[in-house]
Every structure is written in structure tokens, then in C-alpha cells.
Design a protein around this motif. Sequence first.
Motif, PDB file in Angstrom:
ATOM      1  N   ASP A  86     -10.486  -7.962   5.869  1.00 32.81           N
ATOM      2  CA  ASP A  86     -10.958  -7.231   4.698  1.00 32.81           C
ATOM      3  C   ASP A  86      -9.758  -6.792   3.849  1.00 32.81           C
ATOM      4  O   ASP A  86      -8.878  -6.086   4.342  1.00 32.81           O
ATOM      5  CB  ASP A  86     -11.757  -6.010   5.149  1.00 32.81           C
ATOM      6  N   PRO A  87      -9.691  -7.203   2.573  1.00 34.03           N
ATOM      7  CA  PRO A  87      -8.561  -6.793   1.725  1.00 34.03           C
ATOM      8  C   PRO A  87      -8.357  -5.283   1.673  1.00 34.03           C
ATOM      9  O   PRO A  87      -7.232  -4.808   1.519  1.00 34.03           O
ATOM     10  CB  PRO A  87      -8.939  -7.355   0.349  1.00 34.03           C
ATOM     11  N   ALA A  88      -9.453  -4.516   1.802  1.00 35.59           N
ATOM     12  CA  ALA A  88      -9.320  -3.054   1.787  1.00 35.59           C
ATOM     13  C   ALA A  88      -8.553  -2.569   3.009  1.00 35.59           C
ATOM     14  O   ALA A  88      -7.759  -1.626   2.925  1.00 35.59           O
ATOM     15  CB  ALA A  88     -10.706  -2.407   1.743  1.00 35.59           C
ATOM     16  N   VAL A  89      -8.773  -3.222   4.151  1.00 39.03           N
ATOM     17  CA  VAL A  89      -8.047  -2.865   5.373  1.00 39.03           C
ATOM     18  C   VAL A  89      -6.572  -3.236   5.230  1.00 39.03           C
ATOM     19  O   VAL A  89      -5.682  -2.473   5.619  1.00 39.03           O
ATOM     20  CB  VAL A  89      -8.667  -3.564   6.600  1.00 39.03           C
ATOM     21  N   VAL A  90      -6.310  -4.402   4.657  1.00 40.37           N
ATOM     22  CA  VAL A  90      -4.928  -4.822   4.408  1.00 40.37           C
ATOM     23  C   VAL A  90      -4.218  -3.782   3.549  1.00 40.37           C
ATOM     24  O   VAL A  90      -3.100  -3.348   3.863  1.00 40.37           O
ATOM     25  CB  VAL A  90      -4.885  -6.196   3.706  1.00 40.37           C
ATOM     26  N   ARG A  91      -4.877  -3.364   2.481  1.00 44.81           N
ATOM     27  CA  ARG A  91      -4.269  -2.396   1.560  1.00 44.81           C
ATOM     28  C   ARG A  91      -4.005  -1.065   2.261  1.00 44.81           C
ATOM     29  O   ARG A  91      -2.956  -0.441   2.048  1.00 44.81           O
ATOM     30  CB  ARG A  91      -5.178  -2.184   0.355  1.00 44.81           C
ATOM     31  N   GLU A  92      -4.943  -0.629   3.116  1.00 50.26           N
ATOM     32  CA  GLU A  92      -4.742   0.623   3.835  1.00 50.26           C
ATOM     33  C   GLU A  92      -3.540   0.534   4.776  1.00 50.26           C
ATOM     34  O   GLU A  92      -2.781   1.505   4.915  1.00 50.26           O
ATOM     35  CB  GLU A  92      -6.006   0.975   4.618  1.00 50.26           C
ATOM     36  N   CYS A  93      -3.379  -0.604   5.410  1.00 50.31           N
ATOM     37  CA  CYS A  93      -2.219  -0.780   6.303  1.00 50.31           C
ATOM     38  C   CYS A  93      -0.920  -0.684   5.517  1.00 50.31           C
ATOM     39  O   CYS A  93       0.049  -0.059   5.974  1.00 50.31           O
ATOM     40  CB  CYS A  93      -2.306  -2.123   7.033  1.00 50.31           C
ATOM     41  N   ILE A  94      -0.893  -1.301   4.336  1.00 49.94           N
ATOM     42  CA  ILE A  94       0.295  -1.234   3.488  1.00 49.94           C
ATOM     43  C   ILE A  94       0.502   0.191   2.995  1.00 49.94           C
ATOM     44  O   ILE A  94       1.625   0.689   2.918  1.00 49.94           O
ATOM     45  CB  ILE A  94       0.182  -2.219   2.317  1.00 49.94           C
ATOM     46  N   ASP A  95      -0.607   0.893   2.677  1.00 46.78           N
ATOM     47  CA  ASP A  95      -0.518   2.304   2.283  1.00 46.78           C
ATOM     48  C   ASP A  95       0.185   3.126   3.359  1.00 46.78           C
ATOM     49  O   ASP A  95       0.933   4.064   3.061  1.00 46.78           O
ATOM     50  CB  ASP A  95      -1.918   2.896   2.068  1.00 46.78           C
ATOM     51  N   LEU A  96      -0.064   2.770   4.615  1.00 48.45           N
ATOM     52  CA  LEU A  96       0.501   3.519   5.737  1.00 48.45           C
ATOM     53  C   LEU A  96       1.943   3.118   6.055  1.00 48.45           C
ATOM     54  O   LEU A  96       2.575   3.717   6.924  1.00 48.45           O
ATOM     55  CB  LEU A  96      -0.375   3.332   6.978  1.00 48.45           C
ATOM     56  N   GLY A  97       2.436   2.089   5.379  1.00 46.48           N
ATOM     57  CA  GLY A  97       3.829   1.710   5.573  1.00 46.48           C
ATOM     58  C   GLY A  97       4.074   0.466   6.382  1.00 46.48           C
ATOM     59  O   GLY A  97       5.223   0.169   6.744  1.00 46.48           O
ATOM     60  N   ALA A  98       3.018  -0.303   6.701  1.00 47.39           N
ATOM     61  CA  ALA A  98       3.226  -1.574   7.391  1.00 47.39           C
ATOM     62  C   ALA A  98       3.990  -2.529   6.476  1.00 47.39           C
ATOM     63  O   ALA A  98       3.782  -2.541   5.263  1.00 47.39           O
ATOM     64  CB  ALA A  98       1.895  -2.191   7.806  1.00 47.39           C
ATOM     65  N   PHE A  99       4.867  -3.324   7.062  1.00 44.65           N
ATOM     66  CA  PHE A  99       5.662  -4.283   6.289  1.00 44.65           C
ATOM     67  C   PHE A  99       4.929  -5.600   6.075  1.00 44.65           C
ATOM     68  O   PHE A  99       5.404  -6.467   5.357  1.00 44.65           O
ATOM     69  CB  PHE A  99       6.983  -4.567   7.008  1.00 44.65           C
ATOM     70  N   GLY A 100       3.787  -5.753   6.724  1.00 48.03           N
ATOM     71  CA  GLY A 100       3.043  -6.985   6.542  1.00 48.03           C
ATOM     72  C   GLY A 100       1.747  -6.973   7.318  1.00 48.03           C
ATOM     73  O   GLY A 100       1.522  -6.112   8.178  1.00 48.03           O
ATOM     74  N   PHE A 101       0.899  -7.932   6.999  1.00 50.86           N
ATOM     75  CA  PHE A 101      -0.411  -8.052   7.629  1.00 50.86           C
ATOM     76  C   PHE A 101      -0.711  -9.532   7.780  1.00 50.86           C
ATOM     77  O   PHE A 101      -0.668 -10.275   6.804  1.00 50.86           O
ATOM     78  CB  PHE A 101      -1.471  -7.375   6.754  1.00 50.86           C
ATOM     79  N   PRO A 127      -2.544 -14.465   1.619  1.00 51.57           N
ATOM     80  CA  PRO A 127      -2.940 -14.947   0.288  1.00 51.57           C
ATOM     81  C   PRO A 127      -4.298 -14.434  -0.162  1.00 51.57           C
ATOM     82  O   PRO A 127      -4.505 -14.166  -1.349  1.00 51.57           O
ATOM     83  CB  PRO A 127      -2.957 -16.471   0.475  1.00 51.57           C
ATOM     84  N   THR A 128      -5.241 -14.264   0.775  1.00 55.24           N
ATOM     85  CA  THR A 128      -6.561 -13.772   0.399  1.00 55.24           C
ATOM     86  C   THR A 128      -6.484 -12.355  -0.148  1.00 55.24           C
ATOM     87  O   THR A 128      -7.270 -11.965  -1.010  1.00 55.24           O
ATOM     88  CB  THR A 128      -7.506 -13.789   1.610  1.00 55.24           C
ATOM     89  N   SER A 129      -5.540 -11.571   0.343  1.00 53.76           N
ATOM     90  CA  SER A 129      -5.378 -10.200  -0.136  1.00 53.76           C
ATOM     91  C   SER A 129      -4.797 -10.182  -1.538  1.00 53.76           C
ATOM     92  O   SER A 129      -5.212  -9.402  -2.398  1.00 53.76           O
ATOM     93  CB  SER A 129      -4.475  -9.415   0.812  1.00 53.76           C
TER      94      SER A 129
END
Length: 223
Positions: A86-101, A127-129
Motif C-alpha cells: 500500500d503506497p500509504a504504508v510506504v509513505r508512513e515508513c518514510i515519514d518515520l525515517g526508513a531509508f527505503g521500502f 516504483p509503484t509508490s
Amino acid sequence: MNILVVDDHPLYRSGVAYTLQNAGMDVHVVECAALDTAFQRLDDGLQADLVILDLQMPGYSGLDSVRSMRSRRPEVPVLVLSGNEDPAVVRECIDLGAFGFVPKSAPSEQFHAALTLVLSGGVYLPPTSLSVATPASRAQQDAWGRLGAQLTGRQRQVLMGIVQGKPNKVIARDLGLSDTTVKSHVAHILDALVVSNRTEAVYALARAGISIRDLESSPPPVH
């Protein structure tokens, strides 16, 4: 190079470890089946250059595994692996400081690309994100191309803090700056990237294929 693989599924964890060990890099892989075990290894002195973290870990719900790792070890880059694309989950992970998904359904080539980019100081997004995000404007594309010349050395350090998901107060403490100075640097960085918030800044770097090392190697602007 030490890479910590944290996943509660033995077969998948072993597969990631095997892929890492056969990627042509000099790596030492440490496997952990539980997040608390990983914290114990880090507390015992393990110097990890990267944590590859399964999003869903026993005892942690939602994105709590990422929150806990970023909170307890903010200096260690985190690459998230998940069956949830889910792109929303990807974005939340990046919001939290993850360097990648990286989705668990991704081919090995995509995993290698993510690994290479994250270890070089970049942010990897599937790419889907990226495809569901608002298309970059011409002004943004032009700004990304000039970014290295637009930022001072200190602003590049602040940008690294942004990529790592650190709040302004933590960046200020790490760099020995005032909160006001960091806030000013962040505002300049957002202007330079032609974005309106920190998460958009991280996405901009990922979409432009820019890593922090790229910025560090750019010549400073001439005044």
C-alpha cells in the motif's frame, strides 16, 4: 560491513541472508527472528551498517517495529521489507525515517537496487509508490538538478537528518546548532527542492535518484 536481518519467517530471513552474501559485497550478515533480539545484539555492541526489517514482527503492531528501531537506533539506516505494498504504508515508513521500502514480492534485481542505493546514502522507494505521487513539475526537476550547488555543507548535514526522519531538535543537538538555525536550514532545503514538507523532500530525492553522497561530493556554491 555488518547487516542485521530482522524477520520472524526463517525461510524468508535465510533467503535475504543468502542474497546478501552472494551480492558481491564484503558483508557479515546477522540474523534475528525477533526485534527484541536485534535490540539486544545492538545493545551488546554490534555495529550495524544497515538493518533490513520485516514490517510485521511478533509483539509489534502496525508500524511499531519501524518506530521502535528508529527511536532506539536512529543512527542506523533501516530498509523495510513487507508484503503490504500500500503506497500509504510506504509513505508512513518514510515519514518515520526508513531509508527505503521493498515489497516482498519484488524481484531480486529490485532488492539489489534498493540495497545499493540505501548503502550509498540514498532513499529507495518502489516504483509503484512513486507512480502514484503527483508528477514532478519542470521547476522541481530543474531544482533537483541544481540541488548540490544550492546547499551549503551544513544544509547537506541537515538534509541527512531529514532523510533519517530526525526532528529538528535532534538535528540541532547532533550538529550543535540552535533550533531556530535548523528550522531556517530546513526552510531553505524545502525551497531548494520546491516542496512543502519533509516527506515530500525525501520523495523528491528518491524520484531524482539523488543520494546524500551525491550532495557531499558536489562542489560548494561560489559566492
